[in-house]
Write a protein that holds these residues in place. Structure first.
Motif, short mmCIF file in Angstrom:
data_model
loop_
_atom_site.label_atom_id
_atom_site.label_comp_id
_atom_site.label_asym_id
_atom_site.label_seq_id
_atom_site.Cartn_x
_atom_site.Cartn_y
_atom_site.Cartn_z
N MET A 66 -15.00 -0.17 -3.56
CA MET A 66 -13.63 0.13 -3.96
C MET A 66 -12.67 -0.93 -3.43
O MET A 66 -11.84 -1.46 -4.18
CB MET A 66 -13.25 1.51 -3.39
CG MET A 66 -12.29 2.29 -4.21
SD MET A 66 -11.84 3.90 -3.47
CE MET A 66 -13.40 4.58 -2.95
N LYS A 67 -12.80 -1.25 -2.15
CA LYS A 67 -11.93 -2.26 -1.53
C LYS A 67 -12.13 -3.61 -2.22
O LYS A 67 -11.15 -4.30 -2.55
CB LYS A 67 -12.23 -2.39 -0.04
CG LYS A 67 -11.37 -3.43 0.64
CD LYS A 67 -11.72 -3.59 2.10
CE LYS A 67 -10.88 -4.71 2.69
NZ LYS A 67 -11.28 -5.02 4.05
N ASP A 68 -13.38 -4.00 -2.45
CA ASP A 68 -13.66 -5.29 -3.10
C ASP A 68 -13.08 -5.34 -4.50
O ASP A 68 -12.51 -6.36 -4.90
CB ASP A 68 -15.17 -5.55 -3.14
CG ASP A 68 -15.78 -5.75 -1.77
OD1 ASP A 68 -15.04 -5.98 -0.79
OD2 ASP A 68 -17.03 -5.67 -1.68
N GLY A 89 -5.82 -9.83 -6.28
CA GLY A 89 -5.72 -11.19 -5.76
C GLY A 89 -5.21 -11.25 -4.34
O GLY A 89 -4.99 -10.24 -3.68
N ASP A 90 -5.00 -12.47 -3.88
CA ASP A 90 -4.62 -12.71 -2.49
C ASP A 90 -3.18 -12.38 -2.15
O ASP A 90 -2.82 -12.32 -0.98
CB ASP A 90 -4.88 -14.18 -2.13
CG ASP A 90 -6.35 -14.53 -2.16
OD1 ASP A 90 -7.18 -13.61 -2.00
OD2 ASP A 90 -6.67 -15.72 -2.35
N CYS A 91 -2.33 -12.18 -3.15
CA CYS A 91 -0.92 -11.94 -2.86
C CYS A 91 -0.65 -10.50 -2.41
O CYS A 91 0.43 -10.21 -1.88
CB CYS A 91 -0.05 -12.30 -4.06
SG CYS A 91 -0.41 -11.34 -5.53
N ILE A 92 -1.61 -9.61 -2.58
CA ILE A 92 -1.47 -8.22 -2.14
C ILE A 92 -2.45 -7.97 -1.00
O ILE A 92 -3.64 -8.25 -1.11
CB ILE A 92 -1.76 -7.24 -3.30
CG1 ILE A 92 -0.80 -7.47 -4.46
CG2 ILE A 92 -1.69 -5.78 -2.81
CD1 ILE A 92 0.67 -7.24 -4.15
N ARG A 93 -1.94 -7.45 0.08
CA ARG A 93 -2.76 -7.15 1.24
C ARG A 93 -3.47 -5.80 1.04
O ARG A 93 -2.87 -4.86 0.51
CB ARG A 93 -1.86 -7.08 2.48
CG ARG A 93 -2.59 -6.83 3.76
CD ARG A 93 -1.60 -6.86 4.91
NE ARG A 93 -2.30 -6.57 6.14
CZ ARG A 93 -1.69 -6.37 7.29
NH1 ARG A 93 -0.37 -6.45 7.38
NH2 ARG A 93 -2.39 -6.12 8.37
N VAL A 94 -4.72 -5.74 1.44
CA VAL A 94 -5.48 -4.48 1.39
C VAL A 94 -5.92 -4.15 2.81
O VAL A 94 -6.58 -4.94 3.47
CB VAL A 94 -6.71 -4.58 0.46
CG1 VAL A 94 -7.49 -3.27 0.47
CG2 VAL A 94 -6.29 -4.93 -0.97
N ILE A 95 -5.50 -2.97 3.27
CA ILE A 95 -5.89 -2.49 4.60
C ILE A 95 -6.89 -1.37 4.38
O ILE A 95 -6.68 -0.48 3.58
CB ILE A 95 -4.66 -1.97 5.37
CG1 ILE A 95 -3.64 -3.08 5.58
CG2 ILE A 95 -5.08 -1.37 6.73
CD1 ILE A 95 -2.34 -2.64 6.22
N ASP A 96 -7.99 -1.39 5.14
CA ASP A 96 -9.08 -0.46 4.86
C ASP A 96 -9.17 0.74 5.81
O ASP A 96 -10.22 1.35 5.91
CB ASP A 96 -10.41 -1.19 4.77
CG ASP A 96 -10.80 -1.89 6.05
OD1 ASP A 96 -10.05 -1.81 7.04
OD2 ASP A 96 -11.86 -2.52 6.05
N TYR A 97 -8.08 1.08 6.45
CA TYR A 97 -8.03 2.32 7.24
C TYR A 97 -6.58 2.59 7.61
O TYR A 97 -5.72 1.72 7.46
CB TYR A 97 -8.90 2.25 8.49
CG TYR A 97 -8.31 1.43 9.62
CD1 TYR A 97 -7.74 2.08 10.72
CD2 TYR A 97 -8.31 0.04 9.58
CE1 TYR A 97 -7.20 1.33 11.77
CE2 TYR A 97 -7.76 -0.69 10.62
CZ TYR A 97 -7.20 -0.04 11.70
OH TYR A 97 -6.65 -0.76 12.73
N THR A 98 -6.31 3.79 8.10
CA THR A 98 -4.97 4.11 8.58
C THR A 98 -5.01 4.42 10.08
O THR A 98 -4.25 3.88 10.85
CB THR A 98 -4.37 5.31 7.82
OG1 THR A 98 -5.31 6.37 7.76
CG2 THR A 98 -3.95 4.91 6.43
N HIS A 99 -5.93 5.29 10.46
CA HIS A 99 -6.00 5.71 11.87
C HIS A 99 -7.44 5.89 12.31
O HIS A 99 -8.35 5.88 11.53
CB HIS A 99 -5.24 7.02 12.09
CG HIS A 99 -5.69 8.15 11.23
ND1 HIS A 99 -6.71 8.99 11.59
CD2 HIS A 99 -5.28 8.57 9.99
CE1 HIS A 99 -6.90 9.90 10.64
NE2 HIS A 99 -6.06 9.66 9.65
#
Length: 110
Positions: free
Chosen positions: A91-93, A100-110
């Motif tokens: 999903m993350k990939d 693309g690279d202009c949007i940051r993807v963070i793979d957890y919150t807490h």
């Protein structure tokens, strides 16, 4: 930071995302060190297994102003049910590839 939060559809009945919002507000965990305000642009689920709808939903949140897509810890760490999504990395990939690279993807919150 303008966040689009994607959470697990399997856990939405038992988790109202309270801790996700709390760590954003307090700038803890995944949000430690964030400069400026954190604004939540939208919250949606992955759409159910295997999470294919997460990509479309991430794209929509970016169209509406999100500069960061966050996969909630229910997806990547299994909170609160103790079982992480077996599709989380795919999903993350897929989201990263589409946005693309202009949007940051963070793979957890807490």
């Amino acid at each position: 930071m303008k966040v689009g939060l994607i959470r697990c559809m399997q856990t939405e009945d038992m988790c109202p995302a309270t801790t996700d919002f709390k760590v954003m507000k307090e700038k803890k965990c995944a949000f430690e060190g964030v400069e400026g305000d954190i604004e939540v642009i939208g919250v949606n689920t992955c759409g159910g297994c295997p999470g294919k709808r997460a990509v479309t939903r991430a794209v929509e949140m970016v169209k509406r102003g999100a500069d960061t897509i966050v996969l909630a810890s229910c997806i990547t760490r299994g909170n609160p049910i103790g079982f992480a999504c077996p599709h989380s990395q795919a999903m993350k990939d897929a989201i990263s590839k589409k946005l693309g690279d202009c949007i940051r993807v963070i793979d957890y919150t807490h």
